[in-house]
Design a protein around this motif. Sequence first.
Motif, mmCIF file in Angstrom:
data_model
loop_
_atom_site.group_PDB
_atom_site.id
_atom_site.type_symbol
_atom_site.label_atom_id
_atom_site.label_comp_id
_atom_site.label_asym_id
_atom_site.label_seq_id
_atom_site.Cartn_x
_atom_site.Cartn_y
_atom_site.Cartn_z
ATOM 1 N N LYS A 714 0.819 -1.212 0.000
ATOM 2 C CA LYS A 714 0.000 0.000 0.000
ATOM 3 C C LYS A 714 0.854 1.265 0.000
ATOM 4 N N LEU A 715 1.919 1.270 0.785
ATOM 5 C CA LEU A 715 2.764 2.465 0.836
ATOM 6 C C LEU A 715 3.406 2.742 -0.515
ATOM 7 N N SER A 716 3.895 1.686 -1.147
ATOM 8 C CA SER A 716 4.514 1.839 -2.459
ATOM 9 C C SER A 716 3.491 2.346 -3.479
ATOM 10 N N MET A 717 2.276 1.789 -3.444
ATOM 11 C CA MET A 717 1.222 2.218 -4.364
ATOM 12 C C MET A 717 0.850 3.679 -4.130
ATOM 13 N N ALA A 718 0.744 4.075 -2.861
ATOM 14 C CA ALA A 718 0.352 5.449 -2.544
ATOM 15 C C ALA A 718 1.372 6.444 -3.078
ATOM 16 N N LYS A 719 2.662 6.152 -2.873
ATOM 17 C CA LYS A 719 3.705 7.073 -3.335
ATOM 18 C C LYS A 719 3.754 7.156 -4.855
ATOM 19 N N ARG A 720 3.437 6.060 -5.519
ATOM 20 C CA ARG A 720 3.490 6.031 -6.984
ATOM 21 C C ARG A 720 2.258 6.665 -7.620
ATOM 22 N N VAL A 721 1.065 6.289 -7.117
ATOM 23 C CA VAL A 721 -0.184 6.722 -7.757
ATOM 24 C C VAL A 721 -0.507 8.181 -7.448
ATOM 25 N N ILE A 722 -0.277 8.606 -6.206
ATOM 26 C CA ILE A 722 -0.665 9.955 -5.804
ATOM 27 C C ILE A 722 0.573 10.840 -5.858
ATOM 28 N N SER A 723 0.949 11.172 -7.082
ATOM 29 C CA SER A 723 2.115 12.034 -7.329
ATOM 30 C C SER A 723 1.981 12.624 -8.722
ATOM 31 N N GLY A 724 2.750 13.649 -8.990
ATOM 32 C CA GLY A 724 2.729 14.253 -10.314
ATOM 33 C C GLY A 724 1.942 15.541 -10.371
ATOM 34 N N ASP A 725 1.769 16.041 -11.598
ATOM 35 C CA ASP A 725 1.153 17.348 -11.823
ATOM 36 C C ASP A 725 -0.331 17.386 -11.494
ATOM 37 N N LEU A 726 -0.992 16.241 -11.409
ATOM 38 C CA LEU A 726 -2.430 16.236 -11.130
ATOM 39 C C LEU A 726 -2.738 16.611 -9.679
ATOM 40 N N PHE A 727 -1.739 16.600 -8.820
ATOM 41 C CA PHE A 727 -1.977 16.786 -7.394
ATOM 42 C C PHE A 727 -1.274 18.048 -6.893
ATOM 43 N N GLU A 728 -2.004 18.818 -6.093
ATOM 44 C CA GLU A 728 -1.403 20.001 -5.486
ATOM 45 C C GLU A 728 -0.331 19.606 -4.484
ATOM 46 N N GLU A 729 -0.552 18.496 -3.793
ATOM 47 C CA GLU A 729 0.478 17.904 -2.942
ATOM 48 C C GLU A 729 0.518 16.412 -3.237
ATOM 49 N N SER A 730 1.699 15.870 -3.306
ATOM 50 C CA SER A 730 1.828 14.427 -3.487
ATOM 51 C C SER A 730 1.501 13.724 -2.174
ATOM 52 N N TRP A 731 1.362 12.394 -2.247
ATOM 53 C CA TRP A 731 1.083 11.633 -1.029
ATOM 54 C C TRP A 731 2.216 11.802 -0.028
ATOM 55 N N GLU A 732 3.465 11.815 -0.512
ATOM 56 C CA GLU A 732 4.607 11.955 0.391
ATOM 57 C C GLU A 732 4.607 13.318 1.073
ATOM 58 N N GLU A 733 4.172 14.362 0.365
ATOM 59 C CA GLU A 733 4.100 15.693 0.982
ATOM 60 C C GLU A 733 2.996 15.744 2.036
ATOM 61 N N LEU A 734 1.864 15.135 1.747
ATOM 62 C CA LEU A 734 0.792 15.066 2.743
ATOM 63 C C LEU A 734 1.240 14.261 3.956
ATOM 64 N N ASP A 735 1.947 13.164 3.705
ATOM 65 C CA ASP A 735 2.439 12.320 4.788
ATOM 66 C C ASP A 735 3.422 13.086 5.672
ATOM 67 N N ALA A 736 4.286 13.898 5.050
ATOM 68 C CA ALA A 736 5.254 14.688 5.819
ATOM 69 C C ALA A 736 4.548 15.731 6.677
ATOM 70 N N GLU A 737 3.467 16.315 6.158
ATOM 71 C CA GLU A 737 2.726 17.304 6.944
ATOM 72 C C GLU A 737 2.045 16.649 8.142
ATOM 73 N N VAL A 738 1.490 15.457 7.932
ATOM 74 C CA VAL A 738 0.874 14.731 9.043
ATOM 75 C C VAL A 738 1.918 14.384 10.092
ATOM 76 N N GLU A 739 3.096 13.949 9.648
ATOM 77 C CA GLU A 739 4.158 13.599 10.585
ATOM 78 C C GLU A 739 4.595 14.816 11.394
ATOM 79 N N LYS A 740 4.578 15.989 10.769
ATOM 80 C CA LYS A 740 4.925 17.214 11.497
ATOM 81 C C LYS A 740 3.945 17.454 12.640
ATOM 82 N N TYR A 741 2.647 17.254 12.372
ATOM 83 C CA TYR A 741 1.647 17.420 13.427
ATOM 84 C C TYR A 741 1.820 16.362 14.527
ATOM 85 N N ASN A 742 2.203 15.140 14.135
ATOM 86 C CA ASN A 742 2.437 14.087 15.133
ATOM 87 C C ASN A 742 3.584 14.457 16.067
ATOM 88 N N LEU A 743 4.683 14.977 15.495
ATOM 89 C CA LEU A 743 5.832 15.353 16.310
ATOM 90 C C LEU A 743 5.491 16.507 17.247
#
Length: 751
Positions: A714-743
Motif C-alpha cells: 500500500k505504501l509503495s502504491m500510494a507514493k506512486r499513484v498519488i504524485s505528479g502534476d495532477l496533485f497540489e500535494e503528493s502523497w509523500e508531501e501530505l504524509d510529511a505534513e501529518v508527521e509534522k503534526y504528530n511530532l
Amino acid sequence: TLLSLFQLGKEGKSLSEMLETVTEIDGEVKRSLVSKNDASESELQYLESSFPSQNFVVANGRAYFPQTPVISKDDIDLLLDIDLPKNKAVTQLLKPYLTGDDKYHDAISKASAFLFEQDGSSQREDACGDAVQIEQDLPMENPLRFEWNDKQTEELKVKVCAIIDPLSEATQRAAPLLRAFRDQLQLPLSLVVVPRILLDGDDDIPITSYYRFVAEPNAIPNVNPPRADFSHLPANHLLTLQLDVPEPWIVIQTQSVQDTDNLRCDVNTGCSDEAHTGEKEGDLSEKQYLTRVEYGLTGLSFFGQCYDASSGSPPNGLQLTLSEISDLGNKSGIPAMQEIEIGADGTTTASSSSRNLATGSDSGHYSDTLVMKTVGYWQLRANPGVWKLEISKNSRGAEIFDIVDGSIKYGKFKVDPNTAQMDSKTLVMKDFVSSGELLLVKRRPGLEEASLFYDEPGQVAVDQGEVINVFSLATGHLYERFLKIMMLSVTKRTSSKVKFWLFENFLSPSFKASAIAMAERIGCEVEFVTYKWPEWLRGQSEKQRIIWGYKILFLDVLFPLDVKKIIYVDADQVIRGDLKELWDMDLQGAPYGYTPMCSSRESTLGYAFWRTGFWKSHLQDKPYHISALYVVDLEKFRRDLVGDKLRSVYQQLSADPNSLSNLDQDLPNYAQHQVPIFSLPQEWLWCESWCSDETKTLAKTIDLCNNPLHKEAKLSMAKRVISGDLFEESWEELDAEVEKYNLEFQESIGQ
C-alpha cells in the motif's frame, strides 16, 4: 400416544389400566407414576402415600418435591413458566376432541403428566452418564479421562461433567470456566477428552486462534489487575488481537506500543515493546519478549426490546433518547422523585430520604437511537447510575406514542391498568451483566394508523450550518496513517467546515489523541462513535469482515439522530475535489449514492466478477457499485427503514459462509431491488485497478484499491499513484505534513 391417553382418561380408567395400554413409556417411569400420581382409588390414599418429602406441589398431574423446606413465590412462578406453556400446547392439540364432558380436565392432566414425565426421564441422561459410557467404550488404560475433587461428591449436590473436543472454539471458551469450577469453587469435575479423528471440508483447521478468558479471583486494581497472558506463541507469524466481551460492555484499547493488528515476533529483531521502539535490549538471551496492551471498560450499554402494546409488533423507527437524572435541588416546577438505592445484592429500593430529581440540563440527552424491526431491539450508551429513557421530544413518535408500564407473559403483552401513561421510564445501570430492558409503548387515541415519520422530510431538521459530516474507520497503524492523510486532504479541498465521525472500536489510543490535536491545527472537528454488534445478528469471526459489517449494517443508529447526512470515505483515499459538491448532490429519492465500478481498464475486465454469472443475472442491467465512497441521506435512510432491510438481507445471506465475499460492497449491491442506489458520476472515485489512466485527470477522489493482476504494498502504491502534476500535494508531501503534526503533539505531551 397423547390421544389414546386422553381417551382412556375420559373413560375414567385407573392409572394402572392406562399404563398397560401404552408401550411407549419406560417401565421405570410407569412405576414412578403409579407411586406418585395415582389418586383414582381415594383421595385419602393419595395423601397418605409414601412421598420422598412432606413438602410437595402437584401441577397438572405431576408431583414435584423441592429439596428445601420452603417454597417461595418465585418457585411457583418458575413452575408456571415451565409447565404452563407445555400444557397449553397439549390442550391445543386435543382441542378438536374436547366436548362438554367434565372429565376432560382430568384426562388432559394425566396425559400431560405421562408425556412430560417420560420426556423428563430421557433428559436426565446427563453428561456424567455419557462420560461413563464413553469411558467404557475406550481401552482400559484411558489417558483421556480426568477427575478432580471427587471426594467431595457426597457433600455437594452439584457435579460438573464435560465431554470436550480439544480442538474446537467451544472448548477454548469452556476451558477457563471448567478451571474455575475445579480450583475456585472446588466442585467435583469429570472431564473426558474426545478429539475428532477425521476432519473434512471447512473443519480442516478446527481453530485458528489462541483464546484466553480473563477471570482473576485475586485481582487487585493497580497491583495485580486482571489480565490474559499469551506465551509460547509462534515466531514469524502475523497475529491480530481481538476482544470477546459481553454485549453491554464498551471496551476500548487504552495503551499499546505496538500495532495490535500486526503483531509479529522475530528471533533476530525481538518482539518486545522495547524492540519495537528501537530501544537497546542487550544480548539476545536477555531479551524479555514482552508486549503489553491495556484495555479499559469505558462505558456500558442499555439494550432491550420495544413493542407496541396494542399490536404486539415493534414500532421500528421510533426514536429514543437517554438522559441522565441529576440532582437539581428543590426548585419549583420540578417533580419530586425518591432516590434509588442499590443494595449489595443488586436489588433497587426507594430511599426513605426524599430528594427532588429531574433530568439533566437543557443541553440535551446523553445518547439516542432507533428501535429496530428485529425483536424491537434498541441499544443506548450509558454509565453506572440512574437514567431516564424517553421517546425523542423532537420526533413524530412523541406525538403518537406514550410509554406504558407492563410486562410480557406467555407471549402476551399485559399493560398495568393501575399506572398512568408515562413520559419516560427510569433505568438503573446497577451491574455489569444487564439482561435487557423491556419498553412498552401505546398509541394515543385517534393515531392508531398514523405514520411514525413526517410526510415531508426536514420538518424537524436541526440546522447544522455548512458542516460536512464525513464517516470513516480504520484498524492498524498503517491504516491509521492513511486515515490522517485522508482527513488532511478532505479538509484542504472542501470549501465548507468538515466534521469527521470516526468509528472508535478499533482505533489505537495514540491515534485518537494525536488525531484530535491534528484536527485543531488543520481546522476540522473529530468525534468518535461506537456501537456493539447485537447478539441476535449473526456475527463475523474475521476482524476485517467485522469492520466491513460496521461500515454498512448500523448507519441508522451509529450517529446522533440530528445528523441528517453523512459521506463515507475510505481511509486510504486522497481527495482532489470539493466534497461540498457531493454533499449538495440530488440523490433523486434514493437513500444513498455510490459510484459504479469502472470498466475503462481493459486489462482487468476479465476479473470483473459482476459482469458474468450470478451477479450479472441478479443485477439485471443495474450497475455494480464500489463501497470506497458513498453519501447517505440519513433522514431518508431512517424514514424508509433501510437499516432494517439491510440487516434482514444480511441475516439471510450470511447463513452461507461463502456469500458476501466483500460484505460492505456486496450487501448494498445485492439489495438494489429493495433499496435503490443513486449512481454517482464516475469521476467521484478513480481506482487504478479498474479505471484507465486517461480518466485520472477527471478524478475527484483517488482510491488505493488492490489490483487483481499483481500485489503491491500500500505504501509503495500510494507514493506512486498519488504524485505528479495532477496533485497540489503528493502523497509523500501530505504524509510529511501529518508527521509534522504528530511530532508537535508528542512534544506537547513530553514524549
